[in-house]
Design an enzyme around this catalytic site. Structure first.
Site, PDB file in Angstrom:
ATOM      1  N   GLN A   1      26.302  34.316 -10.506  1.00  0.00           N
ATOM      2  CA  GLN A   1      25.868  33.926  -9.310  1.00  0.00           C
ATOM      3  C   GLN A   1      27.157  32.979  -8.683  1.00  0.00           C
ATOM      4  O   GLN A   1      27.689  33.429  -7.015  1.00  0.00           O
ATOM      5  CB  GLN A   1      24.957  32.264 -10.110  1.00  0.00           C
TER       6      GLN A   1
ATOM      7  N   GLN B   1      14.711  37.610 -17.271  1.00  0.00           N
ATOM      8  CA  GLN B   1      14.354  37.425 -15.710  1.00  0.00           C
ATOM      9  C   GLN B   1      13.625  38.462 -14.562  1.00  0.00           C
ATOM     10  O   GLN B   1      12.750  38.567 -13.906  1.00  0.00           O
ATOM     11  CB  GLN B   1      14.585  36.519 -15.225  1.00  0.00           C
ATOM     12  N   GLY B   2      15.204  40.024 -14.203  1.00  0.00           N
ATOM     13  CA  GLY B   2      14.404  40.285 -13.039  1.00  0.00           C
ATOM     14  C   GLY B   2      13.483  41.185 -13.196  1.00  0.00           C
ATOM     15  O   GLY B   2      12.655  41.439 -12.632  1.00  0.00           O
ATOM     16  N   HIS B   3      13.781  41.266 -14.318  1.00  0.00           N
ATOM     17  CA  HIS B   3      12.672  42.933 -15.240  1.00  0.00           C
ATOM     18  C   HIS B   3      11.013  42.247 -14.906  1.00  0.00           C
ATOM     19  O   HIS B   3      10.714  42.119 -14.663  1.00  0.00           O
ATOM     20  CB  HIS B   3      13.189  43.314 -16.048  1.00  0.00           C
TER      21      HIS B   3
ATOM     22  N   GLU C   1       8.924  32.027 -44.563  1.00  0.00           N
ATOM     23  CA  GLU C   1       7.230  31.258 -44.565  1.00  0.00           C
ATOM     24  C   GLU C   1       7.513  30.650 -43.475  1.00  0.00           C
ATOM     25  O   GLU C   1       6.536  30.385 -42.819  1.00  0.00           O
ATOM     26  CB  GLU C   1       7.676  30.312 -46.052  1.00  0.00           C
TER      27      GLU C   1
ATOM     28  N   GLY D   1      19.557  41.029  -9.692  1.00  0.00           N
ATOM     29  CA  GLY D   1      19.438  41.030 -10.680  1.00  0.00           C
ATOM     30  C   GLY D   1      18.360  41.005 -10.834  1.00  0.00           C
ATOM     31  O   GLY D   1      17.986  41.041 -10.553  1.00  0.00           O
TER      32      GLY D   1
ATOM     33  N   SER E   1      22.011  47.700 -14.499  1.00  0.00           N
ATOM     34  CA  SER E   1      20.607  47.421 -14.186  1.00  0.00           C
ATOM     35  C   SER E   1      20.030  48.373 -13.041  1.00  0.00           C
ATOM     36  O   SER E   1      18.853  48.287 -13.466  1.00  0.00           O
ATOM     37  CB  SER E   1      20.923  45.946 -13.669  1.00  0.00           C
TER      38      SER E   1
ATOM     39  N   HIS F   1      18.054  28.591 -12.665  1.00  0.00           N
ATOM     40  CA  HIS F   1      18.175  27.816 -13.040  1.00  0.00           C
ATOM     41  C   HIS F   1      18.242  26.608 -12.544  1.00  0.00           C
ATOM     42  O   HIS F   1      18.899  27.609 -11.162  1.00  0.00           O
ATOM     43  CB  HIS F   1      18.731  28.475 -14.450  1.00  0.00           C
TER      44      HIS F   1
ATOM     45  N   ASP G   1      17.169  22.415 -20.249  1.00  0.00           N
ATOM     46  CA  ASP G   1      17.330  24.276 -20.540  1.00  0.00           C
ATOM     47  C   ASP G   1      17.883  24.070 -21.280  1.00  0.00           C
ATOM     48  O   ASP G   1      18.711  24.829 -22.917  1.00  0.00           O
ATOM     49  CB  ASP G   1      17.258  24.811 -19.516  1.00  0.00           C
TER      50      ASP G   1
HETATM   51  N1  LIG Z   1      17.068  34.952 -19.975  1.00  0.00           N
HETATM   52  C1  LIG Z   1      15.970  34.288 -20.049  1.00  0.00           C
HETATM   53  O1  LIG Z   1      15.506  33.822 -21.202  1.00  0.00           O
HETATM   54  C2  LIG Z   1      16.123  32.741 -18.768  1.00  0.00           C
HETATM   55  C3  LIG Z   1      14.744  31.759 -18.947  1.00  0.00           C
HETATM   56  C4  LIG Z   1      14.987  31.242 -17.799  1.00  0.00           C
HETATM   57  C5  LIG Z   1      15.754  31.017 -17.014  1.00  0.00           C
HETATM   58  N2  LIG Z   1      16.955  32.198 -16.860  1.00  0.00           N
HETATM   59  C6  LIG Z   1      17.437  32.067 -15.917  1.00  0.00           C
HETATM   60  O2  LIG Z   1      17.839  33.936 -14.760  1.00  0.00           O
HETATM   61  C7  LIG Z   1      18.564  33.517 -14.430  1.00  0.00           C
HETATM   62  C8  LIG Z   1      18.458  35.082 -15.102  1.00  0.00           C
HETATM   63  O3  LIG Z   1      18.954  35.003 -16.038  1.00  0.00           O
HETATM   64  P1  LIG Z   1      18.885  36.988 -16.503  1.00  0.00           P
HETATM   65  O4  LIG Z   1      18.900  35.780 -18.523  1.00  0.00           O
HETATM   66  O5  LIG Z   1      17.830  37.800 -16.108  1.00  0.00           O
HETATM   67  O6  LIG Z   1      20.109  37.231 -16.313  1.00  0.00           O
HETATM   68  P2  LIG Z   1      20.872  37.899 -16.905  1.00  0.00           P
HETATM   69  O7  LIG Z   1      20.884  38.651 -17.749  1.00  0.00           O
HETATM   70  O8  LIG Z   1      22.449  36.601 -17.476  1.00  0.00           O
HETATM   71  O9  LIG Z   1      21.711  38.718 -16.179  1.00  0.00           O
HETATM   72  C9  LIG Z   1      21.757  39.504 -15.671  1.00  0.00           C
HETATM   73  C10 LIG Z   1      22.034  40.442 -14.268  1.00  0.00           C
HETATM   74  O10 LIG Z   1      23.686  39.597 -13.626  1.00  0.00           O
HETATM   75  C11 LIG Z   1      24.189  41.010 -13.479  1.00  0.00           C
HETATM   76  N3  LIG Z   1      25.666  40.420 -12.992  1.00  0.00           N
HETATM   77  C12 LIG Z   1      26.234  39.898 -14.251  1.00  0.00           C
HETATM   78  N4  LIG Z   1      27.869  40.154 -13.919  1.00  0.00           N
HETATM   79  C13 LIG Z   1      27.563  40.394 -12.467  1.00  0.00           C
HETATM   80  C14 LIG Z   1      28.827  40.671 -11.423  1.00  0.00           C
HETATM   81  N5  LIG Z   1      30.123  40.278 -11.786  1.00  0.00           N
HETATM   82  N6  LIG Z   1      28.163  41.052 -10.382  1.00  0.00           N
HETATM   83  C15 LIG Z   1      26.882  40.919  -9.956  1.00  0.00           C
HETATM   84  N7  LIG Z   1      26.014  41.019 -11.046  1.00  0.00           N
HETATM   85  C16 LIG Z   1      26.304  40.940 -12.323  1.00  0.00           C
HETATM   86  C17 LIG Z   1      24.047  42.516 -14.349  1.00  0.00           C
HETATM   87  O11 LIG Z   1      24.780  43.427 -13.443  1.00  0.00           O
HETATM   88  P3  LIG Z   1      24.581  44.340 -13.985  1.00  0.00           P
HETATM   89  O12 LIG Z   1      23.244  45.791 -15.080  1.00  0.00           O
HETATM   90  O13 LIG Z   1      25.471  45.032 -13.052  1.00  0.00           O
HETATM   91  O14 LIG Z   1      25.846  43.796 -15.282  1.00  0.00           O
HETATM   92  C18 LIG Z   1      23.068  42.337 -14.360  1.00  0.00           C
HETATM   93  O15 LIG Z   1      21.787  42.358 -13.654  1.00  0.00           O
HETATM   94  C19 LIG Z   1      19.383  33.157 -14.211  1.00  0.00           C
HETATM   95  O16 LIG Z   1      19.367  31.738 -13.416  1.00  0.00           O
HETATM   96  C20 LIG Z   1      18.682  32.153 -16.073  1.00  0.00           C
HETATM   97  O17 LIG Z   1      19.793  30.960 -16.500  1.00  0.00           O
HETATM   98  C21 LIG Z   1      15.921  33.114 -17.465  1.00  0.00           C
END
Ligand SMILES: NC(=O)c1ccc[n+]([C@@H]2O[C@H](COP(=O)([O-])OP(=O)(O)OC[C@H]3O[C@@H](n4cnc5c(N)ncnc54)[C@H](OP(=O)(O)O)[C@@H]3O)[C@@H](O)[C@H]2O)c1
Length: 404
Positions: A158, A96-98, A303, A92, A121, A179, A263
């Protein structure tokens, strides 16, 4: 900037199996720092030995003692040695992946990315310098090549992909989440990790974009760490090391369950849902009483974000109160308990809705739709078009540092 991990990756990928005793990290990587800004500081220090690594901190949080793990305990040579036989497979590449992926790559670790081929992605990963066939793979192949499987798909994905991905997470690999969602709500997500792998969590307390920007500034985000399953006896140590590798400055220990409850509750409450609701309610009452959009916006949002909230962040609530007029202080002190009493039942209801899985089921249903990106974008557009935020655009445009 071309990453060292990318440059060394082809060699590393030929050796993805755990070859104990031989490093796949280039010696150059060992000189790289936690961030671009911090690099010069670290480079100027005398040679770091593992012996001079400091111990963990036990800190007093309002009378409660807690252990905090910090980046200083994991100098880069120690981090490189620790992960010398590992390939971090980020599955992914959203927010977060980025952030986590680029930070770990800049820290000189062997990182690969696994995403749907030619999806949004995949394109973003290409733009960030991940190379197809070397550091960028379809999901299944990345899992196959990785030793540490970092599941950073959306929480809904997931769950929906688990039946295909679970058999690939074989003995000897480590399963990593950011998470507790998937594992804790297993009745709804059906994510049940294999019993023969370590299962750990590093959850940055902020968006992936902040994970990245703080790292680049030489700082580090606060993250939670937790262990769900410890097969090797090293799961906690691995979680701490990975927390530092992906750009955390300080790590706080928790459990999967506490992490996900707090969270989901926090983001629905004060952090996001609550703040929009409070802003809007205050703004609407001002408008209903004849105040102009600019006056209502300035008194509600501008403000808060530009003057008062940063003071809370820097020195606490009492400091912010003390920085305001005695008239403001008197009113705030009188009205704060009234707001607390009015809001507490809403928060109680929210916590229960998180704990009993209602919030999880809603999220899985909505974000599991094939149209989830468009559906979310439509609702966010509705917020963008609210009068309060349209007024905000004009107010912001007057700032000297305004950028569209
Ligand atoms: N964002 C935050 O602020 C944050 C903070 C802390 C923890 N987290 C946790 O970190 C984890 C990732 O969160 P995120 O916000 O980075 O991710 P996200 O934006 O919710 O997910 C994006 C990723 O999921 C892939 N995806 C979505 N549907 C899919 C499917 N059916 N099959 C395969 N890939 C699929 C997308 O690929 P495509 O582009 O190919 O659709 C993309 O690479 C989660 O568990 C989240 O709760 C997030």
């Amino acid at each position: 900037m071309a990453s060292l991990a990318a440059r060394t990756s082809s060699k590393a990928l030929k050796n993805v199996s755990r070859t104990v005793g031989r490093s796949t990290v280039s010696p150059l990587a060992a000189s790289r720092s936690y961030s671009l800004l911090a690099r010069s500081t670290v480079a100027a220090k005398p040679k770091t030995t593992f012996e001079n690594v400091r111990g963990v901190k036990t800190l007093d949080f309002a009378g409660s003692k807690e252990v905090v793990y910090e980046r200083a305990d994991w100098p880069l040579p120690k981090l490189h040695e620790y992960f010398k036989n590992d390939t971090l497979a980020l599955i992914g590449y959203g927010s977060q992946g980025h952030g986590q992926g680029l930070n770990a790559r800049d820290n000189g670790l062997n990182v690969i990315v696994g995403v749907r081929k030619d999806g949004a992605s995949w394109k973003e990963a290409l733009e960030d310098g991940w190379v197809p066939g070397k550091t960028l793979f379809p999901i299944e192949e990345a899992i196959d090549r990785g030793t540490i499987i970092m599941n950073l798909l959306s929480d809904a994905a997931q769950s929906s992909t688990w039946p295909q991905l679970a058999p690939l997470i074989t003995k000897g690999k480590t399963l990593y989440f950011s998470h507790g969602f998937s594992v804790v709500y297993k009745e709804d997500t059906h994510v049940v990790p294999p019993t023969d792998v370590d299962v750990i969590l590093v959850a940055p307390k902020g968006s992936g974009r902040t994970v990245r920007t703080l790292f680049k500034e030489g700082r580090g985000i606060n993250s939670s760490i937790a262990v769900f399953q410890d097969v090797t006896g090293k799961a906690k140590e691995k979680a701490i090391a990975l927390g530092i590798a992906v750009g955390s400055g300080y790590l706080y220990e928790t459990t999967f369950e506490k992490e996900v409850y707090s969270d989901l509750y926090g983001e629905r409450g004060v952090l996001m849902g609550g703040i929009q609701g409070m802003f809007l309610a205050q703004y609407k009452v001002l408008r209903a009483n004849g105040h102009s959009p600019s006056e209502a916006f300035n008194e509600t949002v501008e403000e808060a974000t530009q003057s008062l909230f940063p003071l809370i962040g820097q020195h606490g609530m009492d400091y912010m109160y003390a920085a305001c007029s005695t008239t403001a202080r008197r009113g705030a002190l009188d009205w704060a308990p009234i707001f607390e009493a009015a809001n507490r039942p809403v928060f109680e209801k929210l916590y229960e809705s998180v704990k009993n899985g209602t919030e999880t089921r809603k999220s899985l249903e909505f974000n599991g739709r094939s149209t989830y990106r468009e559906d979310l974008a439509r609702e966010l557009k509705e917020i963008d078009e609210q009068e309060i935020w349209r007024a905000g655009k004009t107010v912001r445009s007057l700032r000297p540092d305004y950028k569209q």
